[in-house]
Design an enzyme around this catalytic site. Structure first.
Site, PDB file in Angstrom:
ATOM      1  N   ARG A 120      -1.119  -0.854  -8.582  1.00  0.00           N
ATOM      2  CA  ARG A 120      -2.496  -0.458  -8.235  1.00  0.00           C
ATOM      3  C   ARG A 120      -2.532   1.060  -8.320  1.00  0.00           C
ATOM      4  O   ARG A 120      -1.681   1.736  -7.731  1.00  0.00           O
ATOM      5  CB  ARG A 120      -2.860  -0.882  -6.817  1.00  0.00           C
ATOM      6  CG  ARG A 120      -4.217  -0.313  -6.366  1.00  0.00           C
ATOM      7  CD  ARG A 120      -4.405  -0.322  -4.851  1.00  0.00           C
ATOM      8  NE  ARG A 120      -4.449  -1.650  -4.303  1.00  0.00           N
ATOM      9  CZ  ARG A 120      -4.116  -1.922  -3.031  1.00  0.00           C
ATOM     10  NH1 ARG A 120      -3.717  -0.963  -2.220  1.00  0.00           N
ATOM     11  NH2 ARG A 120      -4.183  -3.161  -2.589  1.00  0.00           N
TER      12      ARG A 120
ATOM     13  N   ASP B 218       0.851  -1.194   0.000  1.00  0.00           N
ATOM     14  CA  ASP B 218       0.000   0.000   0.000  1.00  0.00           C
ATOM     15  C   ASP B 218       0.885   1.243   0.000  1.00  0.00           C
ATOM     16  O   ASP B 218       2.007   1.217   0.502  1.00  0.00           O
ATOM     17  CB  ASP B 218      -0.854   0.045   1.286  1.00  0.00           C
ATOM     18  CG  ASP B 218      -2.009  -0.945   1.256  1.00  0.00           C
ATOM     19  OD1 ASP B 218      -2.320  -1.501   0.191  1.00  0.00           O
ATOM     20  OD2 ASP B 218      -2.606  -1.155   2.343  1.00  0.00           O
TER      21      ASP B 218
END
Ligand SMILES: Cc1cc2nc3c(=O)[nH]c(=O)nc-3n(C[C@H](O)[C@H](O)[C@H](O)COP(=O)(O)OP(=O)(O)OC[C@H]3O[C@@H](n4cnc5c(N)ncnc54)[C@H](O)[C@@H]3O)c2cc1C
Length: 295
Positions: free
Chosen positions: A172, A122
């Protein structure tokens, strides 16, 4: 005391989990497995996040790493379709970069026994963007089963997108969830959206299986049109959405033949994550307030 300081206290988190329940699958691995099983039954995959961030003591970072070992084993045992997402500040990035890399390496090693060995890193606040990408590249030199997140609100992102395309890394793409200064980040939604789309198009055309992480229907519609017009099949990318956010849109995309992955956070350290979810949508803050008042 700031709101985040209050909701980060153990007393608040113990008493008020019911507020966070809409966005968090549970506080235990077993509850997380149950949530993923339901998501799988709806035709979607998942990525599991053991909640926690901004750790400043080595033992706590090691506990996070060990929690991922337990999680990866549970995924194998239960046979669910999911990979994992990690936050490097939970793995000790604020303590020492090499230490965080060592913890990430052992998570990658544990994940390599799973059907889906991929580990997503992340992206957190801009104070750690460079360090996060440095650690990603060091891990990526050893295994391809790791990928970063890029945030469209950051002005640096088009350059990072090109770099990741050159590396062949799985990215992502999200808008970005942290409060960043105007000299490094776009602040207004039309600008963020148009930069998101530009980066998404580059990744869809030339990148490696990008994760299009958004609930923004305008972006999703534009991606559907772009991929159709360019002949980019639905097997070349996936949409990604957060647990508890726009479930009907998730189901609609599945029924239209798209791949959808749901980001499923679990654990007891849900304050930071919950805070970002309620502050990005005014309705969520009202929802939380209403739930407290009606209890
Ligand atoms: C799978 C996934 C992974 C992510 N990983 C990261 C990461 O690593 N780093 C990072 O900085 N950010 C991450 N994010 C968060 C992201 O940056 C945004 O903050 C978040 O997705 C909201 O932006 P949006 O694109 O959905 O658009 P928005 O314009 O915020 O939302 C579009 C629509 O979606 C719905 N919606 C969006 N958010 C909510 C919400 N909280 N509650 C209810 N409805 C909502 C609403 O209907 C809204 O109108 C991730 C998001 C997703 C989906």
């Amino acid at each position: 005391m700031a709101v985040l300081d209050v909701i980060q206290t153990p007393a608040f988190q113990q008493r008020f989990f019911f507020l966070a329940k809409r966005f968090i699958a549970g506080e235990t691995v077993a509850q997380a497995m149950d949530a993923v099983a339901v998501i799988n039954a709806q035709g979607m995959t998942a990525t599991l996040d053991f909640l926690g961030e901004d750790v400043i003591a080595r033992p706590e970072a090691e506990r996070t790493r060990d929690a991922y070992f337990e999680l990866l084993e549970a995924i194998r045992a239960r046979g669910v379709e999911t990979n994992v997402s990690v936050k490097l500040t939970a793995m000790g990035l604020l303590v020492d970069e090499d230490f965080a890399l060592a913890n990430l390496r052992s998570v990658l090693q544990a994940a390599s026994h799973n059907r889906d060995p991929f580990v997503r890193i992340d992206m957190e606040g801009s104070a750690v963007t460079d360090a996060t990408l440095r650690i990603f590249e060091r891990a990526y030199a050893e295994t391809r089963n790791v990928g970063p997140v890029l945030q469209a609100y950051l002005k640096r992102t088009p350059a990072d997108v090109e770099h990741m395309i050159a590396l062949g890394a799985r990215v992502r793409l999200c808008k970005g969830a942290y409060s960043e200064p105007a000299d490094i980040a776009y602040k207004d939604m039309p600008a963020i959206r148009s930069h998101y789309l530009r980066s998404a198009e580059s990744l869809l055309e030339r990148g490696n299986y990008p994760g299009i992480a958004t609930h923004d229907e305008r972006i999703i519609a534009a991606v559907e049109t772009f991929t159709r017009e360019r002949g980019i099949g639905p097997e070349r990318f996936e949409f990604q959405m957060l647990y508890g956010v726009r479930p009907e849109l998730q189901r609609r995309l599945v029924s239209d033949g798209y791949r959808v992955r749901v980001y499923v956070p679990y654990g007891t350290h849900w304050a930071g994550y919950f805070y970002r979810r309620i502050t990005e949508r005014r309705e969520n803050a009202f929802f939380a307030l209403r739930s407290m008042l009606h209890r």
